[in-house]
Structure formats: C-alpha cells, structure tokens
Design a protein around this motif. Sequence first.
Motif, mmCIF file in Angstrom:
data_model
loop_
_atom_site.group_PDB
_atom_site.id
_atom_site.type_symbol
_atom_site.label_atom_id
_atom_site.label_comp_id
_atom_site.label_asym_id
_atom_site.label_seq_id
_atom_site.Cartn_x
_atom_site.Cartn_y
_atom_site.Cartn_z
ATOM 1 N N UNK A 78 5.876 125.967 50.545
ATOM 2 C CA UNK A 78 6.796 124.696 48.879
ATOM 3 C C UNK A 78 6.232 125.731 47.689
ATOM 4 N N UNK A 79 5.501 126.621 47.336
ATOM 5 C CA UNK A 79 5.812 127.477 46.086
ATOM 6 C C UNK A 79 6.860 128.089 46.260
ATOM 7 N N UNK A 80 7.032 129.204 47.735
ATOM 8 C CA UNK A 80 8.372 129.955 47.691
ATOM 9 C C UNK A 80 9.601 129.767 48.100
ATOM 10 N N UNK A 81 9.583 127.746 47.670
ATOM 11 C CA UNK A 81 10.950 127.427 47.504
ATOM 12 C C UNK A 81 11.707 127.477 46.072
ATOM 13 N N UNK A 82 10.264 128.312 45.200
ATOM 14 C CA UNK A 82 11.037 127.799 43.509
ATOM 15 C C UNK A 82 10.842 129.848 43.635
ATOM 16 N N UNK A 83 10.170 130.229 43.636
ATOM 17 C CA UNK A 83 8.959 131.859 43.207
ATOM 18 C C UNK A 83 9.691 133.096 44.494
ATOM 19 N N UNK A 137 4.821 135.632 44.030
ATOM 20 C CA UNK A 137 3.730 134.846 44.616
ATOM 21 C C UNK A 137 3.203 135.104 44.909
ATOM 22 N N UNK A 138 2.510 136.402 46.114
ATOM 23 C CA UNK A 138 1.241 136.953 46.137
ATOM 24 C C UNK A 138 0.498 136.806 45.229
ATOM 25 N N UNK A 139 0.828 137.381 44.209
ATOM 26 C CA UNK A 139 0.227 137.388 42.948
ATOM 27 C C UNK A 139 -0.471 135.869 42.286
ATOM 28 N N UNK A 140 0.700 135.224 42.544
ATOM 29 C CA UNK A 140 0.027 133.703 42.434
ATOM 30 C C UNK A 140 -0.972 132.817 43.227
#
Length: 177
Positions: A73-78, A84-87
């Motif tokens: 779901x986060x990969x849809x935005x970032x 993304x890995x650091x998030x």
Amino acid sequence: MRHGVKTKKLGKRAEHRKAMLNNLATSILRQGLSAEQLDRKVITTVPKAKVVRGLVDRLITYAKKGDLSARRQAAKFVHDSEVLQGLFSDLGPRYAKRPGGYTRILKVAENRHGDNAEMALITLVEDEISPRRAVKKSAKATAPVPAKKAAAKKKVDITKSEAKADSTDAAPEVPAA
C-alpha cells in the motif's frame, strides 16, 4: 454546498494532484531519513502542506504495521525504492510508540515573491512524547480535592490573622490627653 466532498483540489487535475502529492510526500520522507538536521525540511505552500500531512501520516502508519500488505500500500504512493526501504526500516520503528501526529507545519514569515502565496515549512517530528501528556486521568482523580480546598482555606485564614496581628503591632498607641 460541498456535501460529501473531501478532496482539496489545489487547482490541479486529478492526475497532476496525485503525482504532485506523491512527490512531495516522498521528498518529506527522504528529508526525514537524511543524517543532517538542517536538511530535514521541505518548503511548500500552506494548502499543499495541509493536504500532504495526512498522506505522510498514513505512510508512516503503514510503516509501523510493517507487514507485506502495508508495504504494498505504501509502494502505491512512494515510487523511490530507497525511500520506501528507509520508511519501513527506519521511520516505522522510530515512531512505533507515537500514536500519531508525525509531521509539523510551521508557517514561514515571507510569502512567495511571484504570487504572494503563504509558504510553510513541513518536517517530521523528532522529539519524543512528553511525559505530562502520558499522565492518565485516573492518576489525576486520585488526589483528594476537599483536602486541597481545606489547605487553601487554612492558608487564607492564617494570612488574614497575620495581617491583623501585623496591623495592630505596627500602629503605635497614642496616649490619651
């Protein structure tokens, strides 16, 4: 009337607005992952900052969950794989105990020169939760209220009697003539 309208359009088409907010959120997260304290800020307009705040908070909440579904779901935005890995590896554990409010918006004193738009600085919150906010209501309720009122009354009575004593001591007696 604006019934049921939740989206701030920001004067952009849907595709442009979505891309702009995703890029802005990625920039905020990238600056939050940087090592330098001075680099941890993004300057944008106030309405954009208010809209992107919810997106960044949602992404950090996904990172706190940490499962595969949240990562997708986060990969849809970032769209930046390093961010993304650091998030998920850095920001998720950093804010694990914080219940929300991961961003801070500070208005900048100077407006933009071209169109006089209000500018804002948006950063990730770095400080821990203050202990006074963690005080439970039950701890406040256990203090005996009548005892406090009695002590306050006693102090007032003592001060009044001391004031009377001081006024009688300070006035010299005048002999009767």
